[in-house]
Design an enzyme around this catalytic site. Structure first.
Site, short mmCIF file in Angstrom:
data_model
loop_
_atom_site.label_atom_id
_atom_site.label_comp_id
_atom_site.label_asym_id
_atom_site.label_seq_id
_atom_site.Cartn_x
_atom_site.Cartn_y
_atom_site.Cartn_z
N LEU A 1 0.84 -1.20 0.00
CA LEU A 1 0.00 0.00 0.00
C LEU A 1 0.88 1.26 0.00
O LEU A 1 2.09 1.18 0.17
CB LEU A 1 -0.92 -0.02 1.22
CG LEU A 1 -2.03 -1.08 1.17
CD1 LEU A 1 -2.70 -1.23 2.55
CD2 LEU A 1 -3.08 -0.73 0.12
N GLU B 1 15.47 17.38 -7.37
CA GLU B 1 15.69 16.56 -6.16
C GLU B 1 16.62 15.37 -6.44
O GLU B 1 17.60 15.15 -5.72
CB GLU B 1 14.34 16.06 -5.60
CG GLU B 1 13.51 17.17 -4.97
CD GLU B 1 12.24 16.68 -4.26
OE1 GLU B 1 11.56 17.51 -3.64
OE2 GLU B 1 11.92 15.47 -4.31
N SER C 1 -0.92 8.83 -10.93
CA SER C 1 -0.28 9.31 -12.16
C SER C 1 0.94 8.47 -12.49
O SER C 1 1.38 7.65 -11.68
CB SER C 1 0.13 10.77 -11.98
OG SER C 1 1.11 10.85 -10.94
N GLY D 1 13.64 16.28 -11.22
CA GLY D 1 14.98 16.48 -11.76
C GLY D 1 15.91 17.14 -10.74
O GLY D 1 17.06 16.73 -10.58
N LYS E 1 13.00 11.24 -0.31
CA LYS E 1 13.42 12.01 0.87
C LYS E 1 14.44 11.24 1.71
O LYS E 1 15.34 11.84 2.30
CB LYS E 1 12.22 12.42 1.73
CG LYS E 1 11.68 13.80 1.39
CD LYS E 1 10.83 13.84 0.15
CE LYS E 1 11.40 14.45 -1.05
NZ LYS E 1 10.51 14.45 -2.22
N HIS F 1 13.00 32.94 19.93
CA HIS F 1 14.33 33.35 19.50
C HIS F 1 15.37 32.44 20.11
O HIS F 1 15.27 32.12 21.30
CB HIS F 1 14.61 34.79 19.97
CG HIS F 1 15.98 35.27 19.60
ND1 HIS F 1 16.31 35.62 18.32
CD2 HIS F 1 17.10 35.43 20.35
CE1 HIS F 1 17.58 35.99 18.28
NE2 HIS F 1 18.08 35.89 19.51
N THR G 1 2.33 5.67 -5.24
CA THR G 1 3.57 6.23 -5.76
C THR G 1 4.36 6.85 -4.62
O THR G 1 5.57 6.65 -4.48
CB THR G 1 3.24 7.33 -6.80
OG1 THR G 1 2.44 6.75 -7.83
CG2 THR G 1 4.49 7.93 -7.39
N CYS G 2 3.66 7.62 -3.79
CA CYS G 2 4.32 8.43 -2.77
C CYS G 2 5.19 7.59 -1.84
O CYS G 2 6.37 7.85 -1.67
CB CYS G 2 3.27 9.21 -1.99
SG CYS G 2 3.94 10.21 -0.69
#
Ligand code: FAD
Ligand code: NAI
Length: 463
Positions: A38, A184, A142, A182, A51, A442, A41-42
């Protein structure tokens, strides 16, 4: 009698999220996915493995070039590519099996096989099992756009999938297409030692990005060793023993030029994937780009059939697909799910990262909107200096009359994380002054967002 309230076709970030949300809302749900795992694509061949490799390759580059200035001496840094790839594969498995767990938890029936409509209310899986449901969501995603004359073999001429699994660093990698994939994947292999040339058809990289931000990314990647051939197209590729020989031509016509490569990555975009889905049998209509046409409730022209994610119009991003999955499941359940397309962030995970939300300056100009700009460079941010990572800036675009934030563009370390506060601000229709008056810790990089918002009215403190 239907077998399920809902059948989702495709187990990517659109489909699996829709299935989970529908189950939460009390529906009986099945998800048909033809891949063995499952996550679509991702998780399998997209966001997650890319990543993982970006992270590992950045460590390699830092160990070589960025540690000495911190007084950390590292001798004899070397690459263990098999270990890097094994780690990437483990990250993928952890994520995809996590979705299996979520399906079990929500009692979602996972059906493995290729789905095809036999008619508007019936789905065949692998041409055999017939499943009936009250509603269907098409979430088939896709696939890469092929390039004429440059056939992908996943050995020397690669799609993103092949570029995620090379077993050696190519000496010269030619990337066709200067977009997300391209830049990445070019970054990954460039950091690991490849010479990288990007061939881009247009006269700029990342064509949809705010131009000033895109030019800054172009410059910084050039400093990192990328060579760009803009306004250039690849006419053909010849695969030989010594690598690939590409014939390049100026996009506007002119003499051809040869370029030799050890590997070529074709990354010129992605297109909706509906092959073999039997949409013609169900009567579902596509637009002229092959996308499933839906209304604002994700409904196709056939009652009971919905579509979400990369297979419909809009940015091809995992989080956009997931938001649509949630909204679509809620709509099917009779609720009021919706997606705010004006506040979808986009991130390119180069180093520095580039992140944006809302309109670009060019879009505002084209729409005749009167706007003001606040910019703050990371060279003036204390944390960026402490991190020795001062590349980039934050740019806030706000309506000149109302001060409402219309777009934010960030190039810099952790831009992808920083953009989240800008998305929240835009969701709540914040003004630049609202962001400028919020107390930011900060020293943090996010202070640059506050300062850029203040700069929109000439009130930045640190520049
Ligand atoms: P997909 O994830 O493509 O899932 C569709 C699924 O449907 C697939 O698993 C497919 O096997 C299945 N399917 C198709 N047809 C059938 C059928 N007939 N029967 C059964 N199953 C079928 N986006 C980001 O937001 N961030 C990123 O960092 C990012 N990085 C990316 C890196 C790469 C290399 C690539 C290629 C893409 C990246 N994307 C990223 C884009 C992201 O992967 C997609 O936008 C996202 O996966 C779309 O989700 P989806 O659910 O619509 O489709
Ligand atoms: P892209 O659309 O991002 O970039 C394609 C580039 O190729 C464009 O610059 C285009 O002008 C150029 N091009 C088109 N035809 C060409 C040709 N014949 N010769 C040379 N250049 C040509 O597509 P990409 O990089 O393939 O990625 C597909 C999609 O996947 C992205 O648009 C994005 O939606 C998604 N993605 C998202 C990521 C993220 O969110 N970080 C990472 C990777 C992919």
């Amino acid at each position: 009698m239907p077998d399920f309230d809902l059948i989702v076709i495709g187990g990517g970030p659109g489909g699996y999220v829709a299935a989970i949300r529908a189950a939460q809302l009390g529906m009986t749900v099945a998800c048909v996915e033809k891949r063995a795992t499952l996550g679509g694509t991702c998780l399998n061949i997209g966001c997650i493995p890319s990543k993982a490799l970006l992270q590992s390759s950045e460590h390699f580059a830092e160990a070589q070039h960025a540690m000495a200035q911190h007084g950390v001496k590292i001798d004899g840094v070397s690459l263990d590519l098999p270990t890097m790839m094994t780690r990437k594969d483990k990250v993928v498995t952890a994520n995809t099996s996590g979705v299996d767990y979520l399906f079990r938890k929500h009692k979602i029936e996972r059906v493995t096989g290729a789905a095809a409509f036999a008619g508007p209310g019936t789905l065949l899986v692998d041409g055999k099992t017939a499943l009936k449901a009250k509603s269907f969501i098409i979430a088939t995603g896709s696939d890469s756009v092929p390039l004429n004359g440059v056939p992908v073999d996943e050995k020397t001429i690669l799609s993103s999938t092949g570029a995620l699994s090379l077993d050696a660093v190519p000496k010269h990698l030619v990337v066709v297409g200067g977009g997300y994939i391209g830049l990445e994947m070019g970054s990954v292999w460039g950091r690991l030692g490849a010479e990288v040339t990007v061939v881009e058809f247009l006269d700029r990289i990342v064509p949809n990005m705010d131009t000033e931000t895109g030019s800054a990314l172009h410059r910084v990647l050039q400093k990192q060793g990328f060579t760009f051939k803009l306004g250039t197209k690849v006419a053909s590729a010849k695969n030989g023993t010594g690598g690939v020989t590409l014939a390049l031509e100026p996009a506007n016509g002119g003499d051809a030029q040869e370029l030799k490569a050890d590997a070529v990555l074709v990354s010129i975009g992605r297109r909706p994937y509906t092959e073999g889905l039997g949409l013609e049998k169900a009567g579902v209509v596509l637009d002229n780009k092959g996308r499933v046409i839906v209304d604002k409730h994700f409904a196709t022209n056939v009652p009971g059939i919905y579509a979400i994610g990369d297979v419909i119009a809009g940015p091809m991003l995992a989080h956009k697909a997931s938001e649509e999955g949630v909204a679509c499941a809620e709509i099917i359940a009779g609720q009021h799910g919706q997606v705010n397309y004006d506040a979808i962030p986009a991130v390119i995970y180069t180093a520095p990262e580039v992140a944006s939300v809302g309109k670009t300056e060019e879009e505002l100009k084209a729409a005749g909107v009167s706007y003001k700009t606040g910019k703050f460079p990371f060279t003036a941010n204390a944390r960026a200096r402490a991190n020795a990572d001062t590349e980039g800036f934050v740019k806030v675009l706000a309506d000149a009359a109302t001060d409402r934030v219309l777009g934010v563009h960030i190039i810099g370390q952790d831009a992808g994380t920083m953009i989240a506060e800008c998305v929240v601000a835009m969701e709540f229709a914040a003004s630049a002054e609202d962001i400028g008056r919020i107390c930011h810790a900060h020293p943090t990089l996010n202070e640059a967002v506050k300062e850029a918002a203040l700069a929109a009215d000439g009130e930045a403190i640190h520049i």
